[in-house]
Design a protein around this motif. Structure first.
Motif, PDB file in Angstrom:
ATOM      1  N   SER A  83       0.999  -1.196  -0.145  1.00 11.69           N
ATOM      2  CA  SER A  83       0.057  -0.117  -0.129  1.00 11.69           C
ATOM      3  C   SER A  83       0.934   1.309  -0.087  1.00 11.69           C
ATOM      4  CB  SER A  83      -0.828   0.023   1.179  1.00 11.69           C
ATOM      5  OG  SER A  83      -1.673  -1.157   1.296  1.00 11.69           O
ATOM      6  N   PRO A  84       1.555   1.355  -1.255  1.00 10.79           N
ATOM      7  CA  PRO A  84       2.546   2.676  -1.094  1.00 10.79           C
ATOM      8  C   PRO A  84       1.950   3.835  -0.853  1.00 10.79           C
ATOM      9  CG  PRO A  84       2.134   1.854  -3.267  1.00 10.79           C
ATOM     10  CD  PRO A  84       1.464   0.626  -2.517  1.00 10.79           C
ATOM     11  N   PRO A  85       2.643   4.787   0.104  1.00 15.25           N
ATOM     12  CA  PRO A  85       2.229   5.966   0.289  1.00 15.25           C
ATOM     13  C   PRO A  85       2.506   6.970  -0.604  1.00 15.25           C
ATOM     14  CG  PRO A  85       3.886   5.401   1.879  1.00 15.25           C
ATOM     15  CD  PRO A  85       3.722   4.165   1.190  1.00 15.25           C
ATOM     16  N   VAL A  86       3.639   6.692  -1.372  1.00 16.46           N
ATOM     17  CA  VAL A  86       4.198   7.571  -2.231  1.00 16.46           C
ATOM     18  C   VAL A  86       4.158   6.969  -3.738  1.00 16.46           C
ATOM     19  CG1 VAL A  86       6.095   8.901  -3.274  1.00 16.46           C
ATOM     20  CG2 VAL A  86       5.557   9.031  -0.630  1.00 16.46           C
ATOM     21  N   LEU A  87       3.498   7.318  -4.844  1.00 20.65           N
ATOM     22  CA  LEU A  87       3.550   6.716  -6.003  1.00 20.65           C
ATOM     23  C   LEU A  87       4.676   6.904  -6.715  1.00 20.65           C
ATOM     24  CD1 LEU A  87       2.113   4.353  -7.930  1.00 20.65           C
ATOM     25  CD2 LEU A  87       0.739   6.197  -8.675  1.00 20.65           C
ATOM     26  N   GLY A  88       5.119   8.159  -7.031  1.00 20.02           N
ATOM     27  CA  GLY A  88       5.994   8.407  -7.977  1.00 20.02           C
ATOM     28  C   GLY A  88       6.782   9.512  -7.558  1.00 20.02           C
ATOM     29  N   VAL A  89       8.071   9.923  -8.227  1.00 24.97           N
ATOM     30  CA  VAL A  89       8.977  10.931  -8.077  1.00 24.97           C
ATOM     31  C   VAL A  89       9.154  11.679  -9.537  1.00 24.97           C
ATOM     32  CG1 VAL A  89      11.314  11.864  -7.243  1.00 24.97           C
ATOM     33  CG2 VAL A  89       9.967   9.847  -6.271  1.00 24.97           C
ATOM     34  N   PRO A  90       8.058  12.489 -10.234  1.00 26.65           N
ATOM     35  CA  PRO A  90       8.025  12.630 -11.323  1.00 26.65           C
ATOM     36  C   PRO A  90       9.171  13.923 -11.876  1.00 26.65           C
ATOM     37  CG  PRO A  90       6.146  13.551 -10.573  1.00 26.65           C
ATOM     38  CD  PRO A  90       6.899  12.535  -9.465  1.00 26.65           C
TER      39      PRO A  90
END
Length: 630
Positions: free
Chosen positions: A349-356
């Protein structure tokens, strides 16, 4: 003016009727530095995000043309998302390096007004609408990041975190320790018999982050106000830009912006005080612009970063625990097992999806949240919740804190200032464990009216409520506080001059009476029961087991004394074999028959007594019955 007085003055002034309505542009003129904006006007972005909302992340990307297991040309026509763990780690590691390239270099990276994959509108940032970059603090320019980052490292950081991308979190930071976090959680949870898992971990997180960052002591009410403000900000920012513009009144945009202005003022004052006290050493008291930018950075961090991710993982881990996904042998209180639940909850259940970030006009989106679903690393069941038994394996394959974005140049004087790894990696990890340790999830039960179900990200789990088990109270609880397996009338035993009660009970017969009833003679503790605070009758059942009547909603009532209001019910609130005399099936009432024997030896006189309200007698299922006494 004290910090608490300032806080009360500022927060209370956001009332849309009585609050200040000054010019935000004038107050926060240069708090958001320039940079390159991210736009929302790509129609394909919205169609892709709609599909992600329906299918969730992995099923969406796997179904798209161009997906090769490593990357995908979505969401939007200008984006490449990186899916495989190795590619994600590599692209995140390249970000600090690419940001350090000189302006004009074709490979120079910039960040923008995005949170994960969400492209945000600028309605929450009216103060920067005329500047080159306008939006969330996560997207600031390299120059401004290097000014604010040292302060974030100083208050949230832990020195060893930055030495190795796979280094496990430590137990102590510059301004916090694992024990201080646990003590804070104990104080918070100890005041409650009921927790809303969607709300309360966020309230505690707000208290901890404000204290750690700016030495601000928030009350629970203060923190709840912040969480309510945070919820409005999170709703407003991802919407298409026309929505807050056209429907701002319904969304309470103006009220939210007033609150934002007041928080910035509070933070500015607190940061100045922290500089003078030595709590913050990486800012000068004369650096007005730096203080404003730091206040703005703190606010966005507490709203959108740690303020969301920490309670999100607490929520996910408890949902897995209470639904049995952790397995029958899992011990959440075991210091060797609980960290595994933290890491599996973050993976699943990742709290941070991406680092765009942008290079030129193309968006590169290493999806940190997708790294945990890499089947080549986690197996064919990567989409399922399954706790692995190797903590080192989790840390070596973690990318959820942007772990590889450690620094652009380890050899320069201040290598950490270009880092993009989460500055609070160790702190957030320890906050989750500290909250679980303090609350002891084994001592709570899910409210029967709650439904725990899996949702699509980024929420991942439905909201649910839990109640403290009566075991933890070390006292009897009233009928309104207890969530029973079931209730039913009981036939009680009588005692007289010739018969006695079983062990654990005593006869309430007076010396002049022929008969009486058996009552428990000491406190019992109850298992698998949930307890709530009853606002109308907080002490509905006393430590004295002989006082065994309680009201559901009204005043506390006792066996031979006060009774509830006429429109209320009196109920027994004990789950042991609480004996009474014959029960009238038609009325539910109980009649007590006593034979009075005058001391002078006169003829016997029968006395008949009926309680003024109906009585019910609660009993647990035999499998749940607790026979042990405190």
């Amino acid at each position: 003016m004290s910090e608490q007085e300032l806080w009360n003055d500022m927060v209370d002034s956001v009332n849309p009727v009585t609050g200040n309505s000054g010019d935000l542009k004038a107050d926060l003129d240069s708090s958001v530095p320039g940079g390159q904006p991210f736009h929302q006007d790509d129609f394909s972005y919205w169609t892709d995000m709609a599909q992600i909302g329906i299918k969730t992340y992995s099923p969406f990307f796997e179904a798209q043309d161009g997906y090769d297991g490593i990357s995908s040309p979505h969401p939007g026509s200008d984006t490449t998302s990186y899916i495989g763990l190795s590619a994600i780690r590599q692209k995140i590691a390249e970000l600090p390096v690419a940001q350090q390239l000189p302006e004009g270099d074709a490979g120079r990276a910039t960040r923008g007004n995005e949170l994960g994959l969400l492209r945000l509108n600028t309605a929450f940032y009216p103060e920067c609408k005329d500047e080159a970059y306008c939006g969330i603090a996560l997207g600031v320019t390299r120059e401004d990041h290097e000014k604010v980052r040292p302060v974030l490292d100083e208050v949230f950081g832990e020195s060893d975190t930055f030495n190795d991308a796979v280094n496990p979190p430590g137990l102590d930071g510059f301004k916090w320790t694992r024990d201080s976090l646990r003590q804070s959680a104990l104080s918070f949870v100890g005041s409650k018999n009921h927790l809303s898992i969607k709300n309360d971990p966020g309230v505690w997180t707000a208290m901890v982050l404000h204290k750690t960052a700016m030495d601000l002591d928030l009350s629970i009410d203060d923190a709840q106000k912040f969480v309510d403000f945070q919820a409005k900000a999170v709703v407003i920012t991802p919407l298409p830009s026309f929505v807050p513009e056209w429907f701002g009144g319904a969304l309470k945009v103006e009220e939210t912006l007033k609150q934002k202005r007041n928080y910035i003022k509070i933070y500015t004052h607190a940061i100045e005080k922290c500089i003078k006290s030595g709590h913050i050493t990486n800012l000068s008291i004369d650096d007005e612009e730096g203080i404003k930018k730091t206040a703005w950075g703190f606010l966005d961090a507490l709203i959108f970063a740690g303020g969301l991710s920490v309670p999100g993982v607490i929520h996910a881990g408890l949902a897995a625990y209470y639904t049995g996904l952790t397995g029958t042998d899992f011990d959440i209180l075991d210091p060797n097992q609980a960290p595994l639940l933290v890491m599996e909850s973050i993976r699943h259940s990742p709290p941070v999806l991406g680092v765009p970030y942008l290079i030129g006009n193309h968006r590169h989106a290493p999806l940190a949240g997708m790294g945990g679903y890499d089947k080549g690393v986690y197996g064919d069941d990567a989409l399922d919740f399954r706790i692995r038994d190797d903590l080192a394996f989790y840390h070596q394959n973690s990318i959820d804190w942007a772990d590889t974005a450690v620094t652009a140049d380890p050899g320069n004087e201040n290598p950490k200032h270009s880092s993009r790894i989460c500055p609070a990696k160790s702190m957030s990890y320890n906050m989750i464990l500290a909250f679980w340790e303090a609350m002891d999830p084994t001592n709570w039960s899910v409210d029967p009216e709650s439904d725990i179900s899996r949702e699509n990200g980024p929420i991942w789990w439905s909201s649910f409520e839990i109640n403290r088990k009566c075991t933890g109270l070390n006292k009897h609880v009233g009928s309104d506080e207890a969530v029973r397996s079931y209730s039913k009338p009981l036939e009680g035993d009588r005692c007289n001059w010739f018969s006695w009660c079983d062990d654990g009970f005593e006869c309430n017969r007076k010396w002049w009476q022929y008969s009486g009833s058996c009552v428990i003679d000491s406190d019992y503790k109850f298992l698998n029961e949930g307890c709530k605070v009853n606002d109308n009758c907080n002490h509905v059942f006393t430590e004295n087991a002989k006082v065994h009547l309680a009201c559901r909603f009204g005043k506390c009532g006792f066996a031979d004394g006060d009774v509830c209001d006429e429109d209320e019910n009196i109920e027994f609130a004990d789950y042991s074999e609480l004996p009474v005399i014959d029960t009238n099936a038609e009325t539910g009432g109980a009649w007590t028959v006593s034979l009075g024997v005058p001391a002078i030896g006169a003829a016997a006189i029968f006395m008949l007594r009926k309680p003024e309200r109906h009585l019910k007698h609660a009993k647990m299922d035999e499998n749940d019955q607790v026979n042990g006494r405190l």
